[in-house]
Write a protein that holds these residues in place. Structure first.
Motif, short mmCIF file in Angstrom:
data_model
loop_
_atom_site.label_atom_id
_atom_site.label_comp_id
_atom_site.label_asym_id
_atom_site.label_seq_id
_atom_site.Cartn_x
_atom_site.Cartn_y
_atom_site.Cartn_z
N GLY A 162 0.89 4.50 -8.09
CA GLY A 162 0.54 4.00 -6.66
C GLY A 162 -0.14 2.51 -7.00
N PHE A 163 -0.84 2.37 -8.02
CA PHE A 163 -1.61 1.34 -8.63
C PHE A 163 -0.47 0.44 -8.72
CE2 PHE A 163 -5.47 3.69 -9.05
CZ PHE A 163 -6.36 2.56 -9.08
N VAL A 164 0.40 0.69 -9.48
CA VAL A 164 1.66 -0.25 -9.90
C VAL A 164 2.15 -0.90 -8.56
CG1 VAL A 164 3.81 -0.81 -11.28
CG2 VAL A 164 1.94 0.31 -12.08
N SER A 165 2.58 0.06 -7.70
CA SER A 165 3.51 -0.30 -6.52
C SER A 165 2.49 -1.40 -5.56
CB SER A 165 3.80 0.99 -5.96
OG SER A 165 4.56 0.75 -4.84
N LEU A 166 1.17 -0.67 -5.33
CA LEU A 166 0.40 -1.73 -4.56
C LEU A 166 0.04 -2.93 -5.37
CD1 LEU A 166 -2.20 0.93 -3.94
CD2 LEU A 166 -0.97 -0.07 -1.99
N MET A 167 -0.33 -3.13 -6.48
CA MET A 167 -0.33 -4.26 -7.12
C MET A 167 0.49 -5.23 -7.10
SD MET A 167 -3.62 -4.47 -7.36
CE MET A 167 -3.71 -3.19 -5.80
N VAL A 168 1.89 -4.73 -7.56
CA VAL A 168 3.11 -5.57 -7.41
C VAL A 168 3.46 -6.30 -6.04
CG1 VAL A 168 5.75 -5.51 -7.61
CG2 VAL A 168 4.20 -4.50 -9.38
N VAL A 169 3.48 -5.33 -5.28
CA VAL A 169 3.49 -5.85 -3.78
C VAL A 169 2.53 -6.99 -3.34
CG1 VAL A 169 3.30 -5.45 -1.30
CG2 VAL A 169 4.91 -3.82 -2.66
N ALA A 170 1.19 -6.50 -3.54
CA ALA A 170 0.10 -7.63 -3.30
C ALA A 170 0.54 -8.93 -4.09
CB ALA A 170 -1.10 -7.16 -3.75
N ALA A 171 0.74 -8.72 -5.65
CA ALA A 171 0.82 -9.81 -6.13
C ALA A 171 2.09 -11.01 -5.74
CB ALA A 171 1.16 -9.64 -7.72
N TRP A 172 3.14 -10.13 -5.14
CA TRP A 172 4.33 -10.80 -4.62
C TRP A 172 4.22 -11.42 -3.58
CZ3 TRP A 172 8.55 -12.22 -7.25
CH2 TRP A 172 9.55 -12.88 -6.67
N THR A 173 3.38 -10.88 -2.38
CA THR A 173 3.35 -11.21 -1.29
C THR A 173 2.13 -12.10 -0.93
OG1 THR A 173 2.08 -9.37 -0.52
CG2 THR A 173 4.41 -9.27 -0.05
N VAL A 174 1.01 -11.98 -1.52
CA VAL A 174 0.14 -12.66 -1.48
C VAL A 174 -0.54 -13.97 -2.38
CG1 VAL A 174 -2.59 -12.71 -0.95
CG2 VAL A 174 -0.99 -11.04 -0.01
N HIS A 175 -0.40 -13.53 -3.73
CA HIS A 175 -1.14 -14.06 -4.87
C HIS A 175 0.02 -14.87 -5.69
CE1 HIS A 175 -4.86 -11.92 -3.97
NE2 HIS A 175 -3.97 -10.97 -3.91
N ARG A 176 1.31 -14.48 -5.63
CA ARG A 176 2.24 -15.28 -6.46
C ARG A 176 2.16 -16.87 -6.20
NH1 ARG A 176 7.26 -16.33 -5.03
NH2 ARG A 176 7.15 -14.90 -3.38
N PRO A 177 2.36 -17.15 -4.85
CA PRO A 177 2.29 -18.52 -4.58
C PRO A 177 0.97 -19.65 -5.27
CG PRO A 177 3.04 -17.43 -2.90
CD PRO A 177 2.23 -16.28 -3.55
N ALA B 221 9.81 0.97 -8.39
CA ALA B 221 10.83 1.61 -7.50
C ALA B 221 9.95 1.35 -6.15
CB ALA B 221 11.28 2.75 -7.87
N GLY B 222 8.87 1.90 -6.07
CA GLY B 222 8.40 1.75 -4.78
C GLY B 222 8.04 0.61 -4.18
N ALA B 223 7.44 -0.42 -5.15
CA ALA B 223 7.43 -1.94 -4.88
C ALA B 223 8.49 -2.74 -4.53
CB ALA B 223 6.56 -2.66 -5.99
N VAL B 224 9.45 -2.47 -5.29
CA VAL B 224 10.90 -3.32 -4.97
C VAL B 224 11.64 -2.86 -3.72
CG1 VAL B 224 13.23 -3.56 -5.82
CG2 VAL B 224 11.27 -4.05 -7.52
N GLY B 225 11.38 -1.34 -3.26
CA GLY B 225 11.99 -0.78 -2.32
C GLY B 225 11.20 -1.35 -1.11
N GLN B 226 9.86 -1.30 -1.18
CA GLN B 226 9.41 -1.89 -0.14
C GLN B 226 9.36 -3.31 0.17
OE1 GLN B 226 4.86 -1.57 -0.63
NE2 GLN B 226 4.64 -1.56 1.72
#
Length: 169
Positions: free
Chosen positions: A78-93, A151-156
């Motif tokens: 759950g941590f991994v999924s949440l942090m990957v989504v947060a990193a990709w959508t908000v912080h990556r740029p 898998a959760g992060a990429v799917g979302q």
């Protein structure tokens, strides 16, 4: 009880309760779920209300699960999924460093949870109380935390993320 088990307990409590507090804040603080939903919509996570509720629930469940050391690789995922989504959508740029709102903090949280899943929750955990040992630690714990989390992060992201159009200057 060893210093190793106490160290794991401290790490699990700080990681887990911090993430759970973040989730509770989405439910009960500031803009609550409606405010979080508007923000999610603004960053491209649609429908916002669905994602706000899912993110808040996952943060609370994963946080409390890791803090308690219950089925440890699953909350770590759950941590991994949440942090990957947060990193990709908000912080990556914004680049790597948190001082510029980058993704370094997301990395630290995700990798710390993966490390706990790999070594196990230790003797001061519900895993140990229920099973008499760490539940699914070692390579299996690492694999579950990483594979399930990614898998959760990429799917979302593939299903729901629609980056907002860039404004012409």
């Amino acid at each position: 009880m060893t210093a190793y088990d106490v160290g794991l307990l401290i790490l699990r409590l700080v990681l887990g309760l911090t993430l759970a507090a973040h989730g509770f804040n989405k439910f009960f603080g500031g803009g609550r779920i409606p405010g979080t939903a508007r923000w999610f919509e603004s960053i491209g996570m649609k429908p916002g209300t669905f994602h706000a509720a899912i993110a808040a629930s996952t943060e609370v469940a994963a946080g409390l699960g890791l803090a308690a050391g219950l089925l440890t690789p699953i909350p770590a995922a759950g941590f991994v999924s949440l942090m990957v989504v947060a990193a990709w959508t908000v912080h990556r740029p914004n680049g790597f460093f948190i001082v510029k709102e980058g993704w370094e903090y997301n990395l630290v949280l995700a990798v710390s949870a993966i490390a706990v899943a790999t070594v196990g929750a230790g003797k001061l955990s519900l895993d140990w109380l229920i099973f008499g040992r760490n539940w699914l630690d070692g390579w299996a714990g690492l694999l579950v935390a990483v594979a399930l989390g990614l898998a959760g992060a990429v799917g979302q992201l593939l299903i729901f993320y629609r980056p907002p159009a860039k404004q012409a200057r």
